[in-house]
Design a protein around this motif. Sequence first.
Motif, PDB file in Angstrom:
ATOM      1  N   LEU A  36     -31.069 -60.234  13.401  1.00 20.69           N
ATOM      2  CA  LEU A  36     -31.861 -59.122  12.995  1.00 20.69           C
ATOM      3  C   LEU A  36     -31.474 -57.929  13.657  1.00 20.69           C
ATOM      4  CD1 LEU A  36     -35.391 -61.114  13.358  1.00 20.69           C
ATOM      5  CD2 LEU A  36     -34.146 -60.619  11.276  1.00 20.69           C
ATOM      6  N   GLY A  37     -31.878 -57.088  13.215  1.00 22.98           N
ATOM      7  CA  GLY A  37     -31.699 -55.549  13.774  1.00 22.98           C
ATOM      8  C   GLY A  37     -31.041 -54.608  12.958  1.00 22.98           C
ATOM      9  N   GLU A  38     -31.216 -53.277  13.415  1.00 19.86           N
ATOM     10  CA  GLU A  38     -30.422 -52.069  12.767  1.00 19.86           C
ATOM     11  C   GLU A  38     -29.342 -51.909  13.808  1.00 19.86           C
ATOM     12  OE1 GLU A  38     -31.332 -50.450  10.121  1.00 19.86           O
ATOM     13  OE2 GLU A  38     -33.485 -51.058   9.733  1.00 19.86           O
ATOM     14  N   PRO A  54     -42.345 -68.442  19.649  1.00 21.24           N
ATOM     15  CA  PRO A  54     -43.523 -67.551  19.543  1.00 21.24           C
ATOM     16  C   PRO A  54     -43.857 -67.101  21.111  1.00 21.24           C
ATOM     17  CG  PRO A  54     -44.309 -68.979  18.215  1.00 21.24           C
ATOM     18  CD  PRO A  54     -43.008 -69.528  18.611  1.00 21.24           C
ATOM     19  N   GLU A  55     -43.586 -67.897  22.075  1.00 25.32           N
ATOM     20  CA  GLU A  55     -44.042 -67.668  23.552  1.00 25.32           C
ATOM     21  C   GLU A  55     -43.197 -66.927  23.910  1.00 25.32           C
ATOM     22  OE1 GLU A  55     -43.979 -70.636  22.268  1.00 25.32           O
ATOM     23  OE2 GLU A  55     -46.147 -71.373  22.179  1.00 25.32           O
ATOM     24  N   THR A  56     -41.707 -66.989  23.714  1.00 23.53           N
ATOM     25  CA  THR A  56     -40.760 -66.237  24.348  1.00 23.53           C
ATOM     26  C   THR A  56     -40.533 -64.793  23.682  1.00 23.53           C
ATOM     27  OG1 THR A  56     -38.936 -67.265  23.103  1.00 23.53           O
ATOM     28  CG2 THR A  56     -39.297 -67.879  25.233  1.00 23.53           C
ATOM     29  N   VAL A  57     -41.283 -64.824  22.466  1.00 24.35           N
ATOM     30  CA  VAL A  57     -41.168 -63.404  21.503  1.00 24.35           C
ATOM     31  C   VAL A  57     -42.349 -62.731  22.341  1.00 24.35           C
ATOM     32  CG1 VAL A  57     -41.709 -62.232  19.424  1.00 24.35           C
ATOM     33  CG2 VAL A  57     -40.195 -64.320  19.330  1.00 24.35           C
ATOM     34  N   ASP A  58     -43.654 -63.270  22.606  1.00 22.33           N
ATOM     35  CA  ASP A  58     -44.766 -62.603  22.997  1.00 22.33           C
ATOM     36  C   ASP A  58     -44.101 -62.049  24.534  1.00 22.33           C
ATOM     37  OD1 ASP A  58     -46.387 -63.519  21.528  1.00 22.33           O
ATOM     38  OD2 ASP A  58     -47.037 -65.221  22.691  1.00 22.33           O
ATOM     39  N   GLU A  59     -43.334 -62.869  25.371  1.00 17.57           N
ATOM     40  CA  GLU A  59     -42.783 -62.338  26.552  1.00 17.57           C
ATOM     41  C   GLU A  59     -41.931 -61.089  26.317  1.00 17.57           C
ATOM     42  OE1 GLU A  59     -41.745 -65.477  30.009  1.00 17.57           O
ATOM     43  OE2 GLU A  59     -40.427 -65.098  28.584  1.00 17.57           O
ATOM     44  N   SER A  81     -36.600 -68.709   2.529  1.00 20.92           N
ATOM     45  CA  SER A  81     -37.730 -67.975   2.624  1.00 20.92           C
ATOM     46  C   SER A  81     -38.136 -67.616   4.031  1.00 20.92           C
ATOM     47  CB  SER A  81     -38.912 -68.773   2.084  1.00 20.92           C
ATOM     48  OG  SER A  81     -40.224 -68.130   2.531  1.00 20.92           O
ATOM     49  N   VAL A  82     -38.161 -66.256   4.271  1.00 23.07           N
ATOM     50  CA  VAL A  82     -38.752 -65.901   5.566  1.00 23.07           C
ATOM     51  C   VAL A  82     -40.240 -65.371   5.433  1.00 23.07           C
ATOM     52  CG1 VAL A  82     -36.567 -65.603   6.653  1.00 23.07           C
ATOM     53  CG2 VAL A  82     -37.565 -63.762   5.411  1.00 23.07           C
ATOM     54  N   ALA A  83     -40.942 -65.967   4.573  1.00 23.77           N
ATOM     55  CA  ALA A  83     -42.293 -65.574   4.398  1.00 23.77           C
ATOM     56  C   ALA A  83     -43.009 -65.757   5.691  1.00 23.77           C
ATOM     57  CB  ALA A  83     -42.839 -66.536   3.484  1.00 23.77           C
ATOM     58  N   ALA A  84     -44.015 -64.922   6.066  1.00 24.67           N
ATOM     59  CA  ALA A  84     -44.858 -65.065   7.222  1.00 24.67           C
ATOM     60  C   ALA A  84     -45.797 -66.180   7.272  1.00 24.67           C
ATOM     61  CB  ALA A  84     -45.511 -63.622   7.392  1.00 24.67           C
ATOM     62  N   THR A  85     -45.760 -66.924   6.268  1.00 24.33           N
ATOM     63  CA  THR A  85     -46.628 -68.129   5.989  1.00 24.33           C
ATOM     64  C   THR A  85     -45.828 -69.536   6.800  1.00 24.33           C
ATOM     65  OG1 THR A  85     -45.888 -68.480   4.061  1.00 24.33           O
ATOM     66  CG2 THR A  85     -48.065 -67.820   4.109  1.00 24.33           C
ATOM     67  N   THR A  86     -44.498 -69.105   6.959  1.00 26.18           N
ATOM     68  CA  THR A  86     -43.725 -70.236   7.655  1.00 26.18           C
ATOM     69  C   THR A  86     -43.643 -69.875   9.196  1.00 26.18           C
ATOM     70  OG1 THR A  86     -41.272 -69.010   7.378  1.00 26.18           O
ATOM     71  CG2 THR A  86     -42.441 -70.471   5.441  1.00 26.18           C
ATOM     72  N   TYR A  87     -43.059 -71.000  10.060  1.00 25.25           N
ATOM     73  CA  TYR A  87     -43.071 -70.685  11.319  1.00 25.25           C
ATOM     74  C   TYR A  87     -41.852 -69.785  11.790  1.00 25.25           C
ATOM     75  CZ  TYR A  87     -41.744 -72.214  16.232  1.00 25.25           C
ATOM     76  OH  TYR A  87     -41.472 -72.333  17.352  1.00 25.25           O
ATOM     77  N   HIS A  93     -40.995 -61.956  11.121  1.00 28.84           N
ATOM     78  CA  HIS A  93     -41.737 -60.586  10.716  1.00 28.84           C
ATOM     79  C   HIS A  93     -42.260 -60.088  11.969  1.00 28.84           C
ATOM     80  CE1 HIS A  93     -41.937 -62.175   6.454  1.00 28.84           C
ATOM     81  NE2 HIS A  93     -42.951 -61.152   6.287  1.00 28.84           N
ATOM     82  N   ARG A  94     -42.441 -60.572  13.156  1.00 24.02           N
ATOM     83  CA  ARG A  94     -42.888 -59.977  14.337  1.00 24.02           C
ATOM     84  C   ARG A  94     -41.684 -59.303  14.867  1.00 24.02           C
ATOM     85  NH1 ARG A  94     -45.081 -63.735  18.992  1.00 24.02           N
ATOM     86  NH2 ARG A  94     -45.880 -61.722  19.557  1.00 24.02           N
ATOM     87  N   LEU A  95     -40.500 -59.858  14.891  1.00 21.49           N
ATOM     88  CA  LEU A  95     -39.499 -59.069  15.544  1.00 21.49           C
ATOM     89  C   LEU A  95     -39.225 -57.994  14.540  1.00 21.49           C
ATOM     90  CD1 LEU A  95     -37.100 -62.083  16.511  1.00 21.49           C
ATOM     91  CD2 LEU A  95     -38.582 -60.570  17.821  1.00 21.49           C
ATOM     92  N   ILE A  96     -38.985 -57.804  13.343  1.00 18.00           N
ATOM     93  CA  ILE A  96     -39.023 -56.674  12.508  1.00 18.00           C
ATOM     94  C   ILE A  96     -39.958 -55.590  12.526  1.00 18.00           C
ATOM     95  CG2 ILE A  96     -38.664 -55.908  10.078  1.00 18.00           C
ATOM     96  CD1 ILE A  96     -37.245 -58.591   9.417  1.00 18.00           C
TER      97      ILE A  96
END
Length: 288
Positions: A36-38, A54-59, A81-87, A93-96
């Motif tokens: 991911l990333g520009e 999720p925990e390391t993304v939080d960090e 699918s990368v729908a936000a309804t999946t883990y 989504h959070r990273l983007i």
Amino acid sequence: MSTTGSPPTVADVVAALDRRYPPAWAEEWDRVGLVLGEPDHPVHRVACVVDVVPETVDEALAAGADMIVAHHPLLLRGVSSVAATTYKGRIVHRLIKADVALYVAHTNADVAAPGVSDALAARFGLTGLRPLHPPRPGSPADGPGRGIGRIGELPAPTTLAELTRRAADVLPVTAWGVRAAGDPGRMVRTLAVSGGSGDSFLAEATAAGVDAFLTADLRHHPAGEHLAAGGPALLDAAHWATERPWLDDLAAHLRDELGVEAVVSDLDTDPWTVHAAAPRPDDKEPRP
Ligand SMILES: [Zn+2]
């Protein structure tokens, strides 16, 4: 490297990491590189993690990172699918939304020299390092010192029991700790180490004539049959703990090469969170 004083871009970080860990060195089944990333976005701070959860993304977000460099692929298998309804879609989504890029260096970082198992070997002070599983001759990763796992000499011979205690001391702390298989009094001079799952290298550890082999994710039947056939003693550490040491080397390289800030996650992402050992007979209170 940036020569204008402006921060490196995502593309600059990718280029630097691709030089150290060329994607062509990865196993065919692996999925590495920019996830991911520009490419033209600036990078001031990189968060180095073993697992994107999720925990390391939080960090990483709390640390103000613009980019995460991870060891394990977030998306290894085909995704429709990368729908936000999946883990995993939630993580994407959070990273983007936070404008945080994600890059993965997995088996290409395992095979590199220095690579994941060099950092693991350094924790034991191993010297005279050579690869445990060299790349196939003529394959893209083929080259001096490269390969998965390392074999080296301990600073001094030690028993398997003492080496197991030392492994628990020098590796990052996990609930799993370190368990060993074989005669506790067996002397160990030559040690093979391989960060991550090492089941498939048992025969190579035997062929190399090492006294012991430290890795992760070992299983009952392969381990038992390996020992019954006279193979080296085995030490089974937590998967995360065998790969976490590499993050320090990765972060140092990013700072040196690009002048970015690099933070390392010490969050234990090993799935095992509880460990109980039966008391040894000599730990029991004497009974009247
Ligand atoms: Zn791993």
